[in-house]
Scaffold this motif. Structure first.
Motif, mmCIF file in Angstrom:
data_model
loop_
_atom_site.group_PDB
_atom_site.id
_atom_site.type_symbol
_atom_site.label_atom_id
_atom_site.label_comp_id
_atom_site.label_asym_id
_atom_site.label_seq_id
_atom_site.Cartn_x
_atom_site.Cartn_y
_atom_site.Cartn_z
ATOM 1 N N GLU A 265 0.813 -1.234 0.000
ATOM 2 C CA GLU A 265 0.000 0.000 0.000
ATOM 3 C C GLU A 265 0.842 1.279 0.000
ATOM 4 O O GLU A 265 0.640 2.159 -0.831
ATOM 5 C CB GLU A 265 -0.962 0.047 1.199
ATOM 6 C CG GLU A 265 -2.083 -0.979 1.147
ATOM 7 C CD GLU A 265 -1.664 -2.341 1.665
ATOM 8 O OE1 GLU A 265 -0.506 -2.456 2.128
ATOM 9 O OE2 GLU A 265 -2.468 -3.286 1.592
ATOM 10 N N ASP A 266 1.812 1.357 0.926
ATOM 11 C CA ASP A 266 2.588 2.601 1.043
ATOM 12 C C ASP A 266 4.040 2.401 0.610
ATOM 13 O O ASP A 266 4.911 3.198 0.939
ATOM 14 C CB ASP A 266 2.551 3.070 2.502
ATOM 15 C CG ASP A 266 3.175 2.049 3.434
ATOM 16 O OD1 ASP A 266 3.261 0.863 3.031
ATOM 17 O OD2 ASP A 266 3.594 2.412 4.551
ATOM 18 N N ALA A 267 4.307 1.299 -0.116
ATOM 19 C CA ALA A 267 5.709 0.956 -0.410
ATOM 20 C C ALA A 267 6.315 1.844 -1.498
ATOM 21 O O ALA A 267 5.671 2.140 -2.496
ATOM 22 C CB ALA A 267 5.808 -0.504 -0.822
ATOM 23 N N ASP A 268 7.560 2.255 -1.277
ATOM 24 C CA ASP A 268 8.302 2.993 -2.308
ATOM 25 C C ASP A 268 8.961 2.017 -3.291
ATOM 26 O O ASP A 268 9.102 2.307 -4.471
ATOM 27 C CB ASP A 268 9.406 3.841 -1.671
ATOM 28 C CG ASP A 268 8.828 4.999 -0.872
ATOM 29 O OD1 ASP A 268 7.744 5.493 -1.257
ATOM 30 O OD2 ASP A 268 9.438 5.386 0.149
ATOM 31 N N TYR A 269 9.412 0.894 -2.729
ATOM 32 C CA TYR A 269 10.117 -0.095 -3.552
ATOM 33 C C TYR A 269 9.420 -1.442 -3.435
ATOM 34 O O TYR A 269 9.210 -1.932 -2.317
ATOM 35 C CB TYR A 269 11.587 -0.212 -3.121
ATOM 36 C CG TYR A 269 12.280 1.130 -3.181
ATOM 37 C CD1 TYR A 269 12.619 1.693 -4.412
ATOM 38 C CD2 TYR A 269 12.534 1.851 -2.006
ATOM 39 C CE1 TYR A 269 13.208 2.942 -4.480
ATOM 40 C CE2 TYR A 269 13.115 3.105 -2.074
ATOM 41 C CZ TYR A 269 13.454 3.652 -3.307
ATOM 42 O OH TYR A 269 14.010 4.893 -3.380
ATOM 43 N N ILE A 270 9.064 -1.981 -4.566
ATOM 44 C CA ILE A 270 8.315 -3.248 -4.571
ATOM 45 C C ILE A 270 9.062 -4.261 -5.442
ATOM 46 O O ILE A 270 9.562 -3.914 -6.528
ATOM 47 C CB ILE A 270 6.881 -3.037 -5.111
ATOM 48 C CG1 ILE A 270 6.076 -2.187 -4.116
ATOM 49 C CG2 ILE A 270 6.178 -4.381 -5.358
ATOM 50 C CD1 ILE A 270 4.693 -1.800 -4.586
ATOM 51 N N ILE A 271 9.143 -5.491 -4.942
ATOM 52 C CA ILE A 271 9.689 -6.578 -5.782
ATOM 53 C C ILE A 271 8.555 -7.528 -6.144
ATOM 54 O O ILE A 271 7.755 -7.915 -5.285
ATOM 55 C CB ILE A 271 10.851 -7.306 -5.079
ATOM 56 C CG1 ILE A 271 12.093 -6.389 -5.073
ATOM 57 C CG2 ILE A 271 11.172 -8.638 -5.777
ATOM 58 C CD1 ILE A 271 13.351 -7.005 -4.514
ATOM 59 N N VAL A 272 8.499 -7.851 -7.427
ATOM 60 C CA VAL A 272 7.511 -8.798 -7.931
ATOM 61 C C VAL A 272 8.237 -10.132 -8.152
ATOM 62 O O VAL A 272 9.291 -10.158 -8.789
ATOM 63 C CB VAL A 272 6.891 -8.320 -9.265
ATOM 64 C CG1 VAL A 272 5.771 -9.261 -9.699
ATOM 65 C CG2 VAL A 272 6.371 -6.893 -9.133
ATOM 66 N N ALA A 273 7.679 -11.211 -7.597
ATOM 67 C CA ALA A 273 8.336 -12.515 -7.719
ATOM 68 C C ALA A 273 7.282 -13.602 -7.817
ATOM 69 O O ALA A 273 6.091 -13.356 -7.583
ATOM 70 C CB ALA A 273 9.242 -12.765 -6.518
ATOM 71 N N SER A 274 7.738 -14.820 -8.151
ATOM 72 C CA SER A 274 6.806 -15.942 -8.217
ATOM 73 C C SER A 274 7.480 -17.183 -7.650
ATOM 74 O O SER A 274 8.712 -17.236 -7.535
ATOM 75 C CB SER A 274 6.380 -16.196 -9.664
ATOM 76 O OG SER A 274 7.501 -16.524 -10.448
ATOM 77 N N GLY A 275 6.683 -18.180 -7.297
ATOM 78 C CA GLY A 275 7.236 -19.425 -6.750
ATOM 79 C C GLY A 275 7.832 -19.206 -5.369
ATOM 80 O O GLY A 275 7.489 -18.256 -4.659
ATOM 81 N N THR A 276 8.771 -20.072 -4.988
ATOM 82 C CA THR A 276 9.299 -20.023 -3.621
ATOM 83 C C THR A 276 10.168 -18.798 -3.362
ATOM 84 O O THR A 276 10.325 -18.391 -2.215
ATOM 85 C CB THR A 276 10.144 -21.282 -3.323
ATOM 86 O OG1 THR A 276 11.150 -21.414 -4.322
ATOM 87 C CG2 THR A 276 9.273 -22.536 -3.300
ATOM 88 N N VAL A 277 10.717 -18.203 -4.414
ATOM 89 C CA VAL A 277 11.515 -16.980 -4.217
ATOM 90 C C VAL A 277 10.648 -15.881 -3.595
ATOM 91 O O VAL A 277 11.146 -15.047 -2.836
ATOM 92 C CB VAL A 277 12.134 -16.521 -5.565
ATOM 93 C CG1 VAL A 277 12.705 -15.127 -5.458
ATOM 94 C CG2 VAL A 277 13.198 -17.500 -6.014
#
Lengths: 392, 295
Positions: A265-277
């Motif tokens: 919601e308030d994040a400046d930096y977001i990482i998009v990932a999939s699976g166990t990572v």
């Protein structure tokens, strides 16, 4: 929430998948062995040989044949299943198109494994990502429980009359497939009410002889049929959301839909990932939050249909995002990165960095993900290989 | 004499085969023998095109179209699923060309036969990739010109002997193996009906002459089919694990007489024709030995 019966046990991802296949009352299984898929089909063969599952099992001479056999059995109206990995999935490629083009709601498990050369049996997503355009729905699981649950939801979604497309469910090699964790096994009665029997409207029937997949001229229905597949893919999104939420109400586990957001919601930096990572990324993000960093995570469950709206919405307030890809399109970027960048470009979204990590089972460590967040903060751009040197 | 070929038709006019197509007659006789409770699996081949484009179809039984290498595995899946449904009386039939059988589909054929499914696999043999324009297949005979074995200045006709899939199926131990051809429809229909009684895999190789690819006039198809048998280029036999029966030509001719009417062989020298005759004689002797071993 309804009160449901279940038993819990420690089991590997592959055993959880086999238990899901049994609960889904699959009646025909055809497979060809490949590491690390083998323990799924061994478990199923064992269940058949002990009459724990009312199904027939045939081991065929190749993955192409495995898919050809379940293609034909599904066309005869029998709920069917197969599983594979890596080169096996690549060998099936032609048949994958045939199954989706014939609108058969098969479910298949893919234990994600690298593609050679050199030979490598460990996890990455190059195998399933290179099946992107075959017309199959794709789900990336992050736990053994999700691997089981996705088999049950998978048949419900694939067999929905608005969808009628096959679905592949992915598990990371070894990290899920061969690692035990606690898994809840739902009761058969609850599964039966959630997942009714397959009723294929166009099944093979001598009293109504049809031609299945003959040929079409450029002016014939060919283009219309392909367009209809595209529309069914888009139509599957509300069905996925509905079935996922119905599953949550019935069994008490909510996977959120096509994606799962974590502190975005308030994040400046977001990482998009999939699976166990994605699990590791959430763990790192929680730690960084405690240090006061405004970071978040989006886990992509469905890669097909692509959750464009969900991702756009989740990252719209971020100043920069990173995407972890366990596959690489040589000369392009990671598969997930290419799609997300395209979705954000149209929405005038934040800059997206492609982190190519965990290729051929290379460990994606806590420190690697910390570095990714740091690189986002420092304003890096482009395609960056993580935890990898050059070839000497 | 009573008619031994059923009068019922399961093919309609309007199909798109070439004039004089032997493969069309092969399908017609097979369906007459098997009747309407038949499900066909047809891979890429002339027969994927012959019934016509969507939504028309000139065959009155269920037809599943499959990719090239999928015939053996698809009939395996169909058979198992129909049995699970309780439809054990359906005939499940793979109907594939020689390229789809001897070459790209061989792995899948061999696997399906080994697993023992109750299926028919019918190879209609027109001795080349005819649908794609007459390319060489493993089943093309020694000496034949094709578009990928053109004569040219180096005389690159097919130099290797025909790969005979039926003989390989006998060696594999398939419960019923037969060869047949369209000039002898009573023999063909009788063999299909005999095989129908066997609960297991059945393999047929049906020589289906192709005027387009063998370069002879289309009205000669039945004659060419007959001469193939009389010259022993294509011997007719039947094998059921216990007995091997080899039909003797009633008016034997030489290989030279067989190939005389087909332009695909017109470049052969006397010596090359003698080589082809040797190959034919050698195979005939092997088959005679099989007949002795399985009297």
């Amino acid at each position: 929430m309804m009160k449901v019966n279940y038993t819990a046990a420690m089991m590997t991802g592959n055993e959880a998948v086999a238990q899901g296949v049994k609960l889904a009352r699959v009646k025909f299984i055809s497979a060809y062995p490949i590491t690390p898929q083998t323990t799924i089909v061994e478990k199923l063969a064992d269940m058949v040989s002990n009459s724990e599952i009312d199904a027939r099992y045939i081991e065929v001479e190749s993955e192409h044949s495995a898919m050809a056999a379940v293609f034909a059995s599904e066309l005869a109206g029998i709920r069917s299943y197969t599983a594979t990995s890596s080169h096996g999935l690549l060998y099936m490629h032609e048949m994958l198109h045939w199954v989706s083009g014939m609108r058969l709601p098969l479910v298949m498990s893919v234990v994600n494994r690298a593609i050679g050369p050199p030979w490598n049996i460990w996890s990455d997503q190059s195998d399933s990502m290179s099946q992107r355009d075959t017309g199959w729905l794709q789900v990336y699981c992050e736990s053994n429980q999700e691997a089981l649950d996705t088999i049950l939801m998978g048949y419900r979604i694939a067999e929905d009359e608005k969808v009628m497309l096959p679905l592949m469910s992915m598990e990371d090699a070894f990290i899920l497939s061969h690692t035990s964790e606690k898994v809840e096994l739902p009761g058969q009665d609850d599964v039966d009410s959630f997942l009714p029997e397959l009723k294929l409207g166009f099944k093979v029937d001598a009293s109504n002889p049809l031609g299945y997949g003959s040929y079409s001229t450029p002016d014939g229905p060919f283009m219309e049929l392909k367009r209809d597949m595209m529309e069914s893919m888009w139509n599957s999104k509300p069905i996925i959301r509905k079935v996922t939420s119905e599953f949550a109400e019935t069994f008490g586990r909510d996977y959120g839909g096509l994606t799962e957001d974590f502190m975005t919601e308030d994040a400046d930096y977001i990482i998009v990932a999939s699976g166990t990572v994605a699990s590791t990324t959430r763990y790192v993000a929680s730690k960084l939050r405690k240090e006061g960093k405004k970071v978040g995570v989006v886990r992509v469950r469905y890669f097909r249909p692509f959750p464009e709206e969900e991702i756009r919405k989740a990252v719209s307030g971020a100043s920069k995002i990173g995407i972890i890809d366990r596959s690489v399109s040589f000369g392009g970027a990671g598969a997930l990165s290419l799609e997300i960048r395209s979705a954000l470009f149209r929405a005038n979204g934040p800059d997206a960095v492609s982190f190519i990590a965990g290729i051929g089972g290379r460990d994606v460590r806590e420190i690697d993900i910390k570095n990714m967040f740091r690189m986002l903060e420092e304003g890096n751009s482009g395609n960056i290989f993580i935890n990898s040197g050059g070839v000497s | 004499m009573a008619l031994s070929i059923p009068a019922e038709e399961y093919m309609d006019p309007g199909h798109t085969a070439c004039h004089g197509c032997g493969a069309t007659l092969a399908m017609r006789y097979v369906l007459k023998a098997l009747g309407p409770k038949t499900v066909l699996s047809v891979p890429a081949s002339c027969w994927a095109v012959i019934p016509g484009a969507m939504p028309s179809r000139t065959v009155r039984v269920t037809m599943v179209y499959t990719p090239f290498a999928a015939t053996g595995a698809s009939i395996s899946g169909l058979r198992e699923a129909l049995d699970i449904r309780g439809d054990t009386d359906y005939n499940v039939v793979g109907f594939a060309g020689d390229g789809g059988t001897a070459d790209i589909g061989f792995q899948s054929l061999s696997g399906a036969m080994e697993r023992g499914h109750n299926v028919f696999y019918i190879m209609y043999d027109n001795e080349g990739y005819m649908n794609t324009g007459v390319q060489r297949s493993g089943s093309t005979p020694f000496g034949a010109e094709t578009t990928t074995t053109p004569i040219g200045s180096r005389r690159t006709f097919k130099r290797e002997p025909k790969k005979v899939v039926a003989d390989m199926m006998v060696a594999q131990g398939v419960p019923y193996v037969a060869t047949a051809t369209i000039a002898y429809p009573e023999d063909l229909v009788r063999k299909v009906k005999a095989a129908q009684k066997i609960d297991g895999p059945k393999f047929f190789q049906i020589l289906s002459p192709c005027p387009t690819g063998w370069y002879y006039p289309p009205e000669k198809t039945v004659e060419v089919s007959r001469l193939a048998v009389q010259s022993r280029m294509f011997p007719l036999y039947e094998y059921n694990m216990k007995h091997f029966r080899l039909s003797r030509p009633n008016k034997p001719i030489t290989v030279r007489e067989y190939i005389a009417g087909q332009d695909r062989f017109s470049h052969l020298t006397e010596q090359e024709i003698a080589s082809l005759q040797d190959l034919v004689d050698e195979r005939w002797n092997r088959l005679l030995q099989l007949e002795k071993d399985f009297p």
